[in-house]
Write a protein that holds these residues in place. Structure first.
Motif, PDB file in Angstrom:
ATOM      1  N   ARG A  31       0.835  -1.213   0.000  1.00 48.97           N
ATOM      2  CA  ARG A  31       0.000   0.000   0.000  1.00 48.97           C
ATOM      3  C   ARG A  31       0.864   1.255   0.000  1.00 48.97           C
ATOM      4  NH1 ARG A  31      -3.952  -2.833   3.699  1.00 48.97           N
ATOM      5  NH2 ARG A  31      -2.501  -2.249   5.360  1.00 48.97           N
ATOM      6  N   ARG A  32       1.988   1.215   0.719  1.00 43.85           N
ATOM      7  CA  ARG A  32       2.850   2.400   0.820  1.00 43.85           C
ATOM      8  C   ARG A  32       3.617   2.684  -0.461  1.00 43.85           C
ATOM      9  NH1 ARG A  32       6.784   1.601   3.907  1.00 43.85           N
ATOM     10  NH2 ARG A  32       6.352  -0.351   4.976  1.00 43.85           N
TER      11      ARG A  32
ATOM     12  N   GLU B  84       2.751   1.732  -3.678  1.00 45.53           N
ATOM     13  CA  GLU B  84       1.972   1.830  -4.906  1.00 45.53           C
ATOM     14  C   GLU B  84       1.405   3.220  -5.149  1.00 45.53           C
ATOM     15  OE1 GLU B  84       0.080  -2.620  -5.658  1.00 45.53           O
ATOM     16  OE2 GLU B  84      -1.219  -0.976  -5.068  1.00 45.53           O
ATOM     17  N   ASN B  85       1.327   3.570  -6.427  1.00 49.49           N
ATOM     18  CA  ASN B  85       0.538   4.710  -6.885  1.00 49.49           C
ATOM     19  C   ASN B  85      -0.520   4.118  -7.820  1.00 49.49           C
ATOM     20  OD1 ASN B  85      -0.526   7.078  -7.858  1.00 49.49           O
ATOM     21  ND2 ASN B  85       1.450   8.030  -8.315  1.00 49.49           N
ATOM     22  N   TRP B  86      -1.575   3.599  -7.225  1.00 51.10           N
ATOM     23  CA  TRP B  86      -2.581   2.798  -7.932  1.00 51.10           C
ATOM     24  C   TRP B  86      -3.509   3.688  -8.745  1.00 51.10           C
ATOM     25  CZ3 TRP B  86      -4.192  -1.256 -10.207  1.00 51.10           C
ATOM     26  CH2 TRP B  86      -5.533  -1.607 -10.290  1.00 51.10           C
ATOM     27  N   GLN B  87      -3.697   3.326 -10.014  1.00 51.38           N
ATOM     28  CA  GLN B  87      -4.471   4.141 -10.942  1.00 51.38           C
ATOM     29  C   GLN B  87      -5.825   3.527 -11.299  1.00 51.38           C
ATOM     30  OE1 GLN B  87      -3.240   7.250 -12.007  1.00 51.38           O
ATOM     31  NE2 GLN B  87      -1.857   6.708 -10.316  1.00 51.38           N
TER      32      GLN B  87
ATOM     33  N   GLY C  51      -2.570   1.376  -2.500  1.00 54.19           N
ATOM     34  CA  GLY C  51      -2.091   2.691  -2.098  1.00 54.19           C
ATOM     35  C   GLY C  51      -2.006   3.621  -3.288  1.00 54.19           C
ATOM     36  N   THR C  52      -1.986   4.924  -3.022  1.00 52.46           N
ATOM     37  CA  THR C  52      -2.028   5.905  -4.118  1.00 52.46           C
ATOM     38  C   THR C  52      -0.940   6.971  -4.040  1.00 52.46           C
ATOM     39  OG1 THR C  52      -3.632   7.210  -2.865  1.00 52.46           O
ATOM     40  CG2 THR C  52      -4.520   5.624  -4.440  1.00 52.46           C
ATOM     41  N   SER C  53       0.020   6.850  -3.134  1.00 52.45           N
ATOM     42  CA  SER C  53       1.013   7.926  -2.992  1.00 52.45           C
ATOM     43  C   SER C  53       2.452   7.424  -3.059  1.00 52.45           C
ATOM     44  CB  SER C  53       0.791   8.664  -1.665  1.00 52.45           C
ATOM     45  OG  SER C  53       0.883   7.757  -0.575  1.00 52.45           O
ATOM     46  N   GLY C  54       2.653   6.185  -3.494  1.00 54.90           N
ATOM     47  CA  GLY C  54       4.005   5.642  -3.537  1.00 54.90           C
ATOM     48  C   GLY C  54       4.706   5.861  -4.865  1.00 54.90           C
TER      49      GLY C  54
ATOM     50  N   TRP D  33       4.086   3.294 -10.030  1.00 58.69           N
ATOM     51  CA  TRP D  33       2.879   3.578 -10.803  1.00 58.69           C
ATOM     52  C   TRP D  33       2.307   2.258 -11.313  1.00 58.69           C
ATOM     53  CZ3 TRP D  33       0.738   8.431 -12.374  1.00 58.69           C
ATOM     54  CH2 TRP D  33      -0.254   8.349 -13.371  1.00 58.69           C
TER      55      TRP D  33
END
Length: 538
Positions: free
Chosen positions: A151-152, A154-157, A166-169, A172
Motif C-alpha cells: 500500500r505504501r 503503490e501509486n494505484w491508478q 495505495g495511491t502515494s508511492g 505507478w
C-alpha cells in the motif's frame, strides 16, 4: 499517451546525467554500501540507502542504459529476449523435457528484469508471505506487514480500493487500459466455468482460492515504468549515489570473515572497491549464488571441485532452484485481432485440485501465438492467441553448478523442470483447464478453433507437455532464507557465517511466489533496505 517532456524534466535529466558522469569518472576507493545489481530489488535498496545524505552508495550494474525503445515501448518487450539486454542463460538438457535445453532469459541492464519483462505487477498469494514468515521466524515477512508495504509503495491508478491499494508511492501501477475483446472473453470464460472474476488481481483475489482479472501493469503514459525508473530515476542527481554500468561483479572481497569490498570487471580491467558498512548482492537467482561460490561461500564439495578455498560452508548455495513452467495452448482467431498494450492483459490463478486452499496454477493470456521450439512444428496459426499457463507452485527443484574457477565462465543450470512426478500430474490438470477456458462459449465469436494441443490423452498428452514446456522467466530460490541446513540467509537477509554481506533478490525466496516475481522482489528490496537502515541508524 504523451511523449511531451516538460522543461523541468529536461533540466533534471541533464542535471542527473552530468552528476553521474562526474561521479563515475571519479570513483571513490570505498563507499559505505556497495549494492551489486540494478534490478528490481537492487534499485530499491540503493535508493532507500541513498535517502540518507550521509550514506555514500555505489550501485554496480553489468549491463547498460535502459534508454532504448525496445525497453520503453511496452509492445516491444519480446525483442529484448536474446539481445544484449538479456544474460542469455541456458539450462542443461533434461530428459524430463524430452532432452530439450531451455533458454532462461534474465534482464541485464539498468532495471534488470523490470526493464525487459512483460510489466505484470503480481504481489503473490497470502500463503506465500505467511510461508516466508514461517521459514524465517520473522512475522514481519508475513502477509499483513507485506500488504502494508505494498500500500505504501503503490501509486494505484485503478478503481479505488484503500483496503488493498495505495495511491502515494513511487510505483505507478495501472490496469491494462482499454483491453482487447479477447481479454474480456477470458474473464467471461472463467465465469462460465465457475471461476470468480475480480476488479483487480492484487487484493481479495489472492487471499483465497484465486480468480481472474485484467492484469496490473507497470506502464505510465504508454511507456514502461520499471522499478529502476520508479525508484532511482528521481534520485540520480544526488551526490551520494553513484550508478556504474558495465561493471561485472566477480567476487566479494573479505578481511577474515567480513566482507569489505567487491571485485568487478569493467572495460577489460579488474577493479576492487571497498565497502565500509555492507555489500548487498542483488544479482538475481543465477548470478548471486555464482558470485557467492567464487567468493568461497557454498557447498564444500562443490567448491572443492575447482580448488576454491572455503570461507563458509553453506550447502544451499545454488540449490533449491525454482521457476514457473508454462505449457502454451493455442487458438486461431476467426479474424485477426491486433495485440494491445504488452499483448498480455488478462490473468488467472486457480487450483488443480478442489482440496487445495490456494491456487497452484498460473495463467497469463497472450494475444499472439507462443509455441515452444518443439510445438512450433505442430503448426502455428498466422493469427491466434495463447493460454500461457503453468505451475504456480512447482514441486521440482534444480541446482546450479560451477564449471570453472574463472568468474567470467557461465554456471551449469540444472533446472530440474518436471523432474518431480507431482508436477506432471498438475500439468495435465493445467492443460485440461486451459482447454475448458479456451473452448468456452465466451470465445466462440473470436476464434475459429483450438490449434493445440487438442484431444490428447495419456502418453500423447505427456509428450505434448514435455515438448511444450517453457519458462516464465521467474528463476528464484537459490540462496534461500530460512533456518535449516540448506538456508543461505537469515530473516534479516544476512549471509550465514560471515559479516557485512546480505542478499536481496529473488534468490532468497524459500519458495517461488504464486505469480510473476517482480512485485515480490520489490518487497525484498524494501525489507532489506529497512533492516540495513535500522542496523546503521540511517
Amino acid at each position: 499517451m504523451t511523449d511531451a517532456v516538460s522543461p523541468e524534466e529536461r533540466d533534471f535529466a541533464m542535471r542527473a546525467r552530468d552528476n553521474q558522469s562526474w561521479l563515475t569518472a571519479k570513483l571513490r576507493p570505498y563507499y559505505d554500501f556497495v549494492v551489486c545489481g540494478a534490478g528490481a530489488s537492487g534499485s530499491i535498496v540503493a535508493r532507500r540507502l541513498a535517502e540518507n545524505p550521509e550514506a555514500q552508495v555505489l550501485l554496480l550494474e553489468a549491463g547498460g542504459s535502459d534508454e532504448v525503445e525496445s525497453v520503453l515501448n511496452p509492445a516491444l518487450w519480446p525483442t529484448n529476449l536474446g539481445s544484449e539486454r538479456d544474460w542469455g542463460f541456458q539450462a542443461e538438457p533434461t530428459p524430463h523435457l524430452n532432452g530439450r535445453q531451455l533458454p532462461l532469459s534474465m534482464g541485464k541492464g539498468l532495471g534488470g528484469g523490470s526493464s525487459i519483462n512483460v510489466m505484470v505487477w503480481a504481489r503473490g498469494h497470502r500463503s506465500d508471505w505467511d510461508f516466508f514468515a514461517q521459514e524465517s521466524g520473522d512475522p514481519a515477512w508475513g502477509y499483513e506487514n507485506v500488504l502494508d508495504i505494498y500500500r505504501r509503495i503503490e501509486n494505484w491508478q485503478g478503481v479505488p480500493d484503500p483496503q488493498f491499494r495505495g495511491t502515494s508511492g513511487p510505483v505507478w501501477v495501472q490496469p491494462a487500459p482499454d483491453p482487447s475483446p479477447i481479454a474480456h472473453a477470458m474473464l467471461d470464460a472463467a465465469g462460465e466455468i465457475g471461476i470468480p472474476t475480480f476488479a483487480h488481481p492484487n487484493g481479495r483475489m489472492m487471499e483465497g482460492e484465486g480468480g481472474a482479472a485484467i492484469s496490473d501493469m507497470l506502464v505510465r503514459d504508454g511507456r514502461r515504468h520499471s522499478l529502476y525508473r520508479a525508484y532511482l530515476g528521481p534520485w540520480l542527481d544526488r551526490p551520494n549515489l553513484t550508478v556504474l554500468t558495465g561493471a561485472l561483479v566477480r567476487r566479494i572481497v573479505f578481511d577474515g570473515r567480513r566482507a569489505i569490498g567487491v571485485e568487478f570487471l569493467r572495460g577489460g580491467q579488474v577493479t576492487t572497491v571497498g565497502a565500509s558498512a555492507e555489500v548487498v548482492l542483488s544479482l538475481g537467482a543465477i548470478q548471486t549464488p555464482k558470485v557467492l561460490m567464487h567468493s568461497g561461500i557454498g557447498d564444500r564439495a562443490e567448491l572443492g571441485r575447482f580448488g576454491i578455498p572455503v570461507l563458509q560452508h553453506l550447502a544451499g548455495v545454488g540449490r533449491n532452484f525454482q521457476d514457473h513452467v508454462s505449457f502454451g495452448c493455442t487458438w486461431e482467431y476467426a479474424e485477426p485481432i491486433a495485440p494491445r498494450n504488452s499483448g498480455s492483459e488478462a490473468t488467472l490463478y486457480w487450483k488443480s485440485r478442489s482440496d487445495l486452499d490456494a491456487p497452484d496454477l498460473l495463467f497469463c493470456q497472450v494475444e499472439f501465438p507462443v509455441p515452444s521450439d518443439r510445438t512450433a512444428a505442430r503448426g502455428v496459426p498466422a493469427h491466434g492467441w495463447t493460454m500461457f499457463a503453468g505451475l504456480a507452485q512447482p514441486a521440482s527443484r534444480g541446482r546450479l553448478r560451477l564449471q570453472s574457477t574463472d568468474p567470467s565462465a557461465p554456471v551449469a543450470i540444472e533446472a530440474g523442470f518436471l523432474s518431480d512426478p507431482a508436477d506432471m500430474t498438475t500439468a495435465r490438470a493445467c492443460v485440461e483447464l486451459c482447454r475448458s477456458l479456451g473452448n468456452a462459449p465466451a470465445f466462440r465469436p473470436f476464434v475459429r478453433g483450438e490449434v493445440m494441443p487438442g484431444e490428447l490423452k495419456g502418453e500423447a498428452l505427456d509428450l505434448y507437455i514435455r515438448d511444450a514446456a517453457v519458462t516464465y522467466w521467474h528463476q528464484s530460490c537459490t540462496a534461500k532464507m530460512g533456518r535449516d541446513e540448506m538456508s543461505v540467509v537469515d530473516g534479516t537477509l544476512k549471509v550465514y557465517g560471515v559479516d557485512g554481506l546480505r542478499v536481496a533478490d529473488g534468490s532468497i525466496m524459500p519458495r517461488v511466489t504464486t505469480g510473476n516475481t517482480q512485485a515480490p522482489c520489490a518487497i525484498i528490496g524494501e525489507r532489506a533496505a529497512k533492516m540495513i537502515r535500522q542496523a546503521y541508524g540511517l
